[in-house]
Design a protein around this motif. Structure first.
Motif, PDB file in Angstrom:
ATOM      1  N   VAL A 177       0.872  -1.178   0.000  1.00 25.25           N
ATOM      2  CA  VAL A 177       0.000   0.000   0.000  1.00 25.25           C
ATOM      3  C   VAL A 177       0.907   1.225   0.000  1.00 25.25           C
ATOM      4  O   VAL A 177       1.833   1.313   0.807  1.00 25.25           O
ATOM      5  N   GLU A 178       0.658   2.122  -0.931  1.00 26.31           N
ATOM      6  CA  GLU A 178       1.443   3.363  -0.973  1.00 26.31           C
ATOM      7  C   GLU A 178       0.714   4.435  -0.179  1.00 26.31           C
ATOM      8  O   GLU A 178      -0.506   4.607  -0.338  1.00 26.31           O
ATOM      9  N   TYR A 179       1.455   5.129   0.625  1.00 30.95           N
ATOM     10  CA  TYR A 179       0.869   6.197   1.437  1.00 30.95           C
ATOM     11  C   TYR A 179       1.441   7.541   1.013  1.00 30.95           C
ATOM     12  O   TYR A 179       2.564   7.624   0.502  1.00 30.95           O
ATOM     13  N   PHE A 197      -1.699  15.272   3.631  1.00 32.98           N
ATOM     14  CA  PHE A 197      -2.227  13.928   3.400  1.00 32.98           C
ATOM     15  C   PHE A 197      -1.391  12.851   4.083  1.00 32.98           C
ATOM     16  O   PHE A 197      -1.650  11.656   3.880  1.00 32.98           O
ATOM     17  N   ASN A 198      -0.364  13.231   4.832  1.00 34.45           N
ATOM     18  CA  ASN A 198       0.603  12.274   5.350  1.00 34.45           C
ATOM     19  C   ASN A 198      -0.076  11.063   6.012  1.00 34.45           C
ATOM     20  O   ASN A 198      -0.908  11.213   6.892  1.00 34.45           O
ATOM     21  N   GLY A 199       0.285   9.881   5.556  1.00 29.28           N
ATOM     22  CA  GLY A 199      -0.255   8.669   6.156  1.00 29.28           C
ATOM     23  C   GLY A 199      -1.528   8.173   5.504  1.00 29.28           C
ATOM     24  O   GLY A 199      -1.978   7.068   5.789  1.00 29.28           O
ATOM     25  N   MET A 200      -2.132   8.976   4.610  1.00 32.74           N
ATOM     26  CA  MET A 200      -3.365   8.517   3.955  1.00 32.74           C
ATOM     27  C   MET A 200      -3.008   7.621   2.767  1.00 32.74           C
ATOM     28  O   MET A 200      -1.962   7.790   2.135  1.00 32.74           O
ATOM     29  N   TYR A 204      -3.175   1.186  -3.958  1.00 33.11           N
ATOM     30  CA  TYR A 204      -2.948  -0.219  -3.634  1.00 33.11           C
ATOM     31  C   TYR A 204      -2.258  -0.858  -4.837  1.00 33.11           C
ATOM     32  O   TYR A 204      -2.693  -0.656  -5.966  1.00 33.11           O
ATOM     33  N   LYS A 205      -1.191  -1.609  -4.579  1.00 29.07           N
ATOM     34  CA  LYS A 205      -0.452  -2.194  -5.697  1.00 29.07           C
ATOM     35  C   LYS A 205      -0.149  -3.661  -5.420  1.00 29.07           C
ATOM     36  O   LYS A 205       0.041  -4.050  -4.260  1.00 29.07           O
ATOM     37  N   ALA A 206      -0.104  -4.431  -6.474  1.00 25.57           N
ATOM     38  CA  ALA A 206       0.223  -5.850  -6.326  1.00 25.57           C
ATOM     39  C   ALA A 206       1.043  -6.302  -7.521  1.00 25.57           C
ATOM     40  O   ALA A 206       0.724  -5.959  -8.664  1.00 25.57           O
ATOM     41  N   LEU A 207       2.114  -7.018  -7.237  1.00 23.65           N
ATOM     42  CA  LEU A 207       2.918  -7.613  -8.304  1.00 23.65           C
ATOM     43  C   LEU A 207       2.363  -9.015  -8.535  1.00 23.65           C
ATOM     44  O   LEU A 207       2.424  -9.877  -7.653  1.00 23.65           O
TER      45      LEU A 207
END
Lengths: 446, 271
Positions: A177-179, A197-200, A204-207
């Motif tokens: 998950v990228e924040y 937005f820090n921490g939001m 979502y990424k998946a290899l």
């Protein structure tokens, strides 16, 4: 033929709304069915006009109900006037065509795109889109699977996806998950954005690794960028905690199924009622342990920091209501909960956001048809709306005394005010060209 | 909102409001000068508006479209932009400026009252198709709104054919009719592009390009209403008051679709 096509398309259109909508559904059925009628008529009439070819007085009138009209006399000989008219039309960019009706010699001139082609493409495109929608509702196969990182699934093993005409294995090598705030700020604006937005969650990424007849493939999918393999689209379909259940029914191979887990306050709730065992239901509550500071801010409890208890309940449908058969509370999430009910075996596993990718698998054979229809629709719209089609009719009528009466009419497929000034200039120039040295008679009623 | 954006917002809103007042003054007092002032004010407002939205986009890291404020603001911007383009070609249409500037100011204010705070773009909105969808939806709205303003003028002028004031200040009925049609035809194409790009986006985000949700369905319905308008105009040769009325009704349906249905719960990816 048209009626048959109409019935076919109407029936297909009704299928589009199959299974959707609720109380207002009949309205959409009527709407979709009605939509097909003008489309078929539109395609049919545009095709007829296109196939008929050429231009005629009927078309001139149909372009606009009140064509512009000018009329004057010419002293020229008919043969000279004919040559002059052809020269005039060509010089002004009109494609001339010639015809004779009784004593009247007629010349048509057209400029711009053929309207029927635009209309044909436009209506055909819309009809194809409607058919694509119907085909999609009939043939589309869709399902969501939750793949834990490091695990592999064969699509035909997953409930609901066994109807897929393609089969391949899918595994998730890595998911993350990228924040906001993770990347170094590149500018003053990015710095301020990070502060806000820090921490939001950013994405979502998946290899994902795929193995099938088309050979091995891999790619990163995000919430808005799916991956396509063998015509099957794999996209992000869900984020958050999920329940995985492996169901073994007597005489059938084991299959995977999934059930959602929702956050209410700081606790997680899940519910599963297998279709094949309608009298059975299971609920799960993952609640923070009272001794821990779990659920701060109402967010997802972090399993690595928070003690949790899992309460799972089994229900059975008896005499018109659900009755609790069994309820257990365990201090940690067990690796697996097995439940046996006669010959049936169900094995439950929990997975959380950091360990599972909710993948939406879609196979929709109607997409190429829909794309083609959309392309035709846009091309047709562009041709119909942005290219003017102008048409003029010049009639030469031999009168007594060797003079010619010239009737000049013009029309276009756009509002007449846009053509009016051009028509008046054309009329003036035609009058000069056919005056044979000077105007005679004069324009009447331009 | 940052302080800079807030200042630009109020400059924009004031300029649009003053432009509406100036156009109205010009309409009532038959003043060409007031019309010109109105155009300048609308242009100043547009410049501040573009600056404000650019500033916001740099700060948020995405193009406008993440929340209601940005959507309404984009709608107002494109409406004023389309109007300024049209009036440059047909200066006589400046009389419709009061309605257009008023609509733009209203949109801006509505967005501001909803929640002007910057928020991150949800993951499923991080698609190029989403921004194409948003851009064309408001470009279509801008064309339709300007067209409906011309139709409103048509109805007004045709109701009082002997009124000297309307004769001298408002373009001829033929021009208003033709202009309404022209703008609707542009809006119709942009509307189609909006629906198609929205389908692309829906396919990438939710795996289905059309799911018959209320906003989708009503978007199609409004497109069909404008399709009927064009057919009546081009095929059956309808003109005049009934077409002007149909044009205004179609705009009302659009407004109800976006600002009415969009606020009902359970709209999926739509607002």
């Amino acid at each position: 033929m048209q009626m048959a096509a109409l019935l076919l398309v109407g029936a297909a259109a009704i299928l589009v709304t199959e299974g959707s909508y609720g109380p207002l559904r009949p309205l959409w059925l009527v709407l979709t069915g009605l939509l097909a009628l003008p489309l078929v008529v539109g395609v049919s009439s545009a095709a007829k006009r296109l196939l008929r070819g050429g231009v005629g007085a009927h078309d001139l009138v149909s372009l606009h109900r009140t064509p512009l009209v000018a009329s004057f006399f010419s002293p020229m000989e008919l043969s000279d006037a004919e040559k002059a008219v052809v020269y005039f039309l060509r010089r002004r960019g009109y494609r001339p065509s010639h015809g004779v009706r009784g004593e009247v010699v007629r010349f048509f001139g057209t400029k711009g795109r053929q309207v029927p082609l635009g209309n044909l493409l436009l209506h055909l495109g819309l009809l194809l889109l409607l058919l694509a929608g119907s085909y999609s509702s009939l043939a589309r196969v869709e399902g969501v699977i939750h793949v834990p990182a490091g695990e592999s699934f064969d699509l035909h093993q997953v409930k609901g996806l066994d109807a897929l005409p393609r089969d391949f294995a899918i595994s998730v090598d890595r998911l993350w998950v990228e924040y906001y705030g993770q990347e170094p700020p590149a500018s003053r604006f990015a710095m301020e954005r990070n502060a806000r937005f820090n921490g939001m969650v950013r994405d979502y990424k998946a290899l994902v690794r795929l193995t099938g007849d088309a050979g091995p493939a891999e790619g990163v999918i995000t919430a808005s960028k799916p991956l396509t393999y063998q015509g099957v689209t794999i996209g992000y379909g869900g984020y958050g905690m999920a329940g995985v259940v492996k169901v073994k029914l007597p005489g059938r191979p084991e299959y995977y199924d999934w059930f959602p887990v929702r956050i209410h306050g700081s606790a997680l709730y899940g519910w599963y009622n297998p279709q094949e065992l309608k009298h059975l239901a299971f609920s799960f509550r993952l609640v923070p342990d009272l001794a821990s500071p779990a659920g701060e801010g109402g967010g997802l409890p972090d399993p690595s920091k928070v003690n949790q208890r899992l309460i799972y309940t089994t229900y059975e449908y008896r005499e018109g209501g659900w009755a609790i058969v069994e309820e257990r509370s365990v201090p940690t999430i067990p690796a697996e909960i097995s439940y046996g009910h006669g010959p049936y075996i169900l094995r439950f596993t929990f997975v959380d956001i950091n360990r599972v990718a909710g993948l939406r698998i879609t196979w929709d054979p109607s997409v190429p048809l829909a794309l083609f229809g959309a392309g035709l629709l846009l091309a047709g719209l562009a041709l119909s709306m942005f290219f003017n089609y102008r048409k003029v009719l010049i009639e030469l009528v031999a009168c007594e005394g060797g003079t010619l009466r010239v009737n000049f009419r013009g029309s276009c497929d756009k509002p007449i005010p846009y053509f009016e000034s051009e028509f008046m200039k054309l009329a003036q120039r035609l009058r000069v060209r056919l005056s044979g040295g000077g105007p005679r008679g004069g324009a009447q009623g331009v | 909102m940052t302080e800079a954006e807030l200042i630009l917002f109020w400059v924009t809103l004031s300029a649009y409001g003053l432009a509406a007042a100036s156009f109205l003054f010009g309409l009532i007092r038959k003043g060409q000068g007031a019309d010109r002032v109105g155009v300048y004010l609308a242009a100043v407002g547009l410049a501040a508006h573009v600056a404000g939205l650019t500033h916001r986009s740099l700060l948020s890291g995405h193009l406008p479209g993440a929340e209601l404020y940005e959507l309404n603001s984009l709608g107002a911007l494109l409406t004023v932009f389309v109007f300024l383009l049209v009036q440059a070609r047909r200066p006589a249409l400046r009389v419709a400026g009061s309605a257009v500037s008023f609509i733009a100011a209203l949109l801006l204010l509505f967005g501001y009252l909803s929640n002007p705070e910057i928020s991150p773009l949800p993951p499923e909105f991080r698609s190029e198709w989403f921004f194409v969808h948003i851009f064309f939806s408001f470009l279509a709205f801008a064309c339709y709104a300007t067209s409906a303003s011309a139709s409103g003028l048509y109805l007004w002028k045709s109701s009082y054919p002997d009124n000297g004031f309307l004769k001298s200040r408002v373009p001829s009925l033929e021009i208003l009719d033709a202009l309404s049609f022209r703008l609707v035809s542009f809006g119709f194409v942009f509307h189609a592009m909006m629906v198609i790009s929205g389908s692309f986006w829906a396919y990438t985000a939710w795996g289905s390009y059309w799911s018959w949700d209320p906003i989708e369905t009503w978007s199609l319905v409004t497109w069909l209403i404008y399709g009927i308008y064009l057919h009546l105009y081009l095929t059956l040769g309808w003109r005049g008051r009934r077409m002007a009325l149909l044009n205004i009704i179609a705009l009302v349906v659009i407004v109800l679709n976006f600002w009415g249905l969009g606020h009902l719960p359970g709209q999926g990816g739509h607002y």
